[in-house]
Design a protein around this motif. Sequence first.
Motif, mmCIF file in Angstrom:
data_model
loop_
_atom_site.group_PDB
_atom_site.id
_atom_site.type_symbol
_atom_site.label_atom_id
_atom_site.label_comp_id
_atom_site.label_asym_id
_atom_site.label_seq_id
_atom_site.Cartn_x
_atom_site.Cartn_y
_atom_site.Cartn_z
ATOM 1 N N GLN A 50 21.597 -85.363 58.024
ATOM 2 C CA GLN A 50 22.027 -84.571 58.434
ATOM 3 C C GLN A 50 22.430 -84.291 59.854
ATOM 4 O OE1 GLN A 50 25.594 -85.675 57.630
ATOM 5 N NE2 GLN A 50 25.955 -84.940 59.146
ATOM 6 N N GLY A 51 22.900 -84.487 61.137
ATOM 7 C CA GLY A 51 22.607 -83.854 62.033
ATOM 8 C C GLY A 51 20.734 -84.059 61.986
ATOM 9 N N THR A 52 20.097 -83.255 62.828
ATOM 10 C CA THR A 52 18.693 -83.155 63.101
ATOM 11 C C THR A 52 17.749 -83.017 62.176
ATOM 12 O OG1 THR A 52 19.024 -80.264 63.643
ATOM 13 C CG2 THR A 52 19.417 -82.139 65.594
ATOM 14 N N GLY A 53 18.456 -82.233 60.708
ATOM 15 C CA GLY A 53 17.523 -81.573 59.322
ATOM 16 C C GLY A 53 18.086 -83.062 58.801
ATOM 17 N N ALA A 54 16.666 -82.914 57.845
ATOM 18 C CA ALA A 54 16.717 -84.186 56.786
ATOM 19 C C ALA A 54 17.129 -83.392 55.554
ATOM 20 C CB ALA A 54 14.916 -84.022 56.225
ATOM 21 N N ALA A 55 18.105 -83.392 55.289
ATOM 22 C CA ALA A 55 18.962 -82.531 54.519
ATOM 23 C C ALA A 55 18.407 -83.342 53.327
ATOM 24 C CB ALA A 55 20.181 -83.438 53.898
ATOM 25 N N ASP A 56 18.020 -84.185 53.173
ATOM 26 C CA ASP A 56 16.747 -84.703 51.836
ATOM 27 C C ASP A 56 15.746 -85.383 51.748
ATOM 28 O OD1 ASP A 56 16.273 -85.380 48.904
ATOM 29 O OD2 ASP A 56 18.157 -85.659 48.303
ATOM 30 N N ASP A 57 15.197 -85.443 51.456
ATOM 31 C CA ASP A 57 13.461 -86.551 51.776
ATOM 32 C C ASP A 57 12.471 -86.542 50.681
ATOM 33 O OD1 ASP A 57 10.789 -83.695 53.122
ATOM 34 O OD2 ASP A 57 12.000 -84.077 51.264
ATOM 35 N N SER A 58 13.530 -86.922 49.296
ATOM 36 C CA SER A 58 13.060 -86.971 48.144
ATOM 37 C C SER A 58 12.574 -87.999 48.335
ATOM 38 C CB SER A 58 13.787 -86.688 47.349
ATOM 39 O OG SER A 58 14.971 -87.498 47.109
ATOM 40 N N GLY A 59 12.731 -89.168 48.466
ATOM 41 C CA GLY A 59 12.683 -90.528 48.625
ATOM 42 C C GLY A 59 11.267 -91.161 49.321
ATOM 43 N N LEU A 60 10.979 -90.146 50.714
ATOM 44 C CA LEU A 60 9.488 -90.388 50.923
ATOM 45 C C LEU A 60 8.418 -90.681 49.658
ATOM 46 C CD1 LEU A 60 10.053 -88.044 53.947
ATOM 47 C CD2 LEU A 60 10.353 -90.660 53.211
ATOM 48 N N PRO A 61 7.624 -91.558 49.312
ATOM 49 C CA PRO A 61 6.456 -92.122 48.856
ATOM 50 C C PRO A 61 4.698 -90.995 48.570
ATOM 51 C CG PRO A 61 6.400 -93.443 50.525
ATOM 52 C CD PRO A 61 7.491 -92.753 50.994
ATOM 53 N N ASN A 62 5.330 -90.406 49.986
ATOM 54 C CA ASN A 62 3.440 -89.833 49.514
ATOM 55 C C ASN A 62 3.801 -88.866 51.175
ATOM 56 O OD1 ASN A 62 2.507 -90.862 51.331
ATOM 57 N ND2 ASN A 62 2.314 -92.226 49.677
ATOM 58 N N ASP A 63 3.169 -87.665 51.318
ATOM 59 C CA ASP A 63 2.626 -86.952 52.385
ATOM 60 C C ASP A 63 2.625 -87.504 54.003
ATOM 61 O OD1 ASP A 63 -0.095 -85.319 51.843
ATOM 62 O OD2 ASP A 63 -0.030 -87.536 52.189
ATOM 63 N N ARG A 64 2.168 -89.346 53.734
ATOM 64 C CA ARG A 64 1.713 -90.079 54.952
ATOM 65 C C ARG A 64 2.844 -90.768 55.632
ATOM 66 N NH1 ARG A 64 0.661 -94.706 54.393
ATOM 67 N NH2 ARG A 64 0.801 -94.956 52.009
ATOM 68 N N PHE A 65 3.735 -90.544 54.604
ATOM 69 C CA PHE A 65 4.649 -90.854 55.871
ATOM 70 C C PHE A 65 5.673 -89.303 56.303
ATOM 71 C CE2 PHE A 65 5.852 -95.028 54.551
ATOM 72 C CZ PHE A 65 5.430 -95.192 53.387
ATOM 73 N N PHE A 66 6.705 -89.405 57.571
ATOM 74 C CA PHE A 66 7.422 -88.972 57.874
ATOM 75 C C PHE A 66 8.378 -88.901 59.201
ATOM 76 C CE2 PHE A 66 7.848 -84.197 58.615
ATOM 77 C CZ PHE A 66 8.137 -84.021 59.531
ATOM 78 N N ALA A 67 9.853 -88.443 58.585
ATOM 79 C CA ALA A 67 10.731 -88.945 59.987
ATOM 80 C C ALA A 67 10.854 -87.810 60.248
ATOM 81 C CB ALA A 67 11.549 -89.697 59.319
ATOM 82 N N VAL A 68 11.976 -87.760 61.626
ATOM 83 C CA VAL A 68 12.313 -86.689 63.101
ATOM 84 C C VAL A 68 13.251 -87.307 63.367
ATOM 85 C CG1 VAL A 68 10.467 -85.961 62.775
ATOM 86 C CG2 VAL A 68 10.863 -87.668 64.033
ATOM 87 N N ARG A 69 13.888 -86.463 63.073
ATOM 88 C CA ARG A 69 15.795 -86.728 64.439
ATOM 89 C C ARG A 69 16.037 -85.885 65.285
ATOM 90 N NH1 ARG A 69 21.518 -87.560 61.691
ATOM 91 N NH2 ARG A 69 22.618 -89.232 63.204
ATOM 92 N N PRO A 70 14.907 -85.526 66.226
ATOM 93 C CA PRO A 70 15.362 -83.914 66.987
ATOM 94 C C PRO A 70 16.347 -83.595 67.569
ATOM 95 C CG PRO A 70 14.078 -85.829 68.063
ATOM 96 C CD PRO A 70 14.031 -86.103 67.167
ATOM 97 N N GLU A 71 17.630 -84.855 68.270
ATOM 98 C CA GLU A 71 18.147 -84.135 69.036
ATOM 99 C C GLU A 71 19.419 -84.671 68.084
ATOM 100 O OE1 GLU A 71 18.069 -85.978 73.098
ATOM 101 O OE2 GLU A 71 16.398 -85.070 73.253
ATOM 102 N N GLY A 72 19.646 -85.519 66.958
ATOM 103 C CA GLY A 72 20.739 -85.409 65.704
ATOM 104 C C GLY A 72 21.083 -86.963 66.251
#
Lengths: 113, 111
Positions: A50-72
């Motif tokens: 939601q916007g720039t922040g990851a409101a829920d990353d609970s579906g990422l399978p493990n810590d090899r996965f990461f996502a960003v949205r720096p400017e929304g």
Amino acid sequence: GAGVSQTPSNKVTEKGKYVELRCDPISGHTALYWYRQSLGQGPEFLIYFQGTGAADDSGLPNDRFFAVRPEGSVSTLKIQRTERGDSAVYLCASSLFLDTEAFFGQGTRLTVV
Amino acid sequence: ELKVEQNPLFLSMQEGKNYTIYCNYSTTSDRLYWYRQDPGKSLESLFVLLSNGAVKQEGRLMASLDTKARLSTLHITAAVHDLSATYFCAVEGKRNYQLIWGAGTKLIIKP
């Protein structure tokens, strides 16, 4: 653009490599979602912004996965030390607000060899 | 844990015939979606069903929802080749931005 755009459309990478998948949402959409679709299955939720922040990353399978949205707006899904089991179509969707219709991109087909 | 099951998973039919795709889900949900996916293309939203007894129609497709039975149907009337695609149902999970998807029904309509 008129719709959600994902690049690349196809990505082949070797096991152990790092990949980045990009999503350009519809302009003005505040909510952005990543899903993963394996062959013969429905999409599985990964992460919601939601916007720039990851409101829920609970579906990422493990810590090899990461996502960003720096400017929304644009989002990047990053996968470290790829494994063959990561092979799938990664779908991005966006919606104007949380409870409004989500529009999907065409997906990035990731193949790890 | 919410689970969504579709059947059949594969359907081959002749043009002009009627058929129904079924979507069952395991726990209460406020919203159910039907999507269409063509090979290599985006998921296209077809219907959003919000309440018990809801029925929506678009062309040869009609979707309905029975929340008591936790069942939605997608009915195809007088099928035409252009309707060949994979159809998914998806149900809102505990968090309404998390859609839980069925495995999809691959529909092939032969001219």
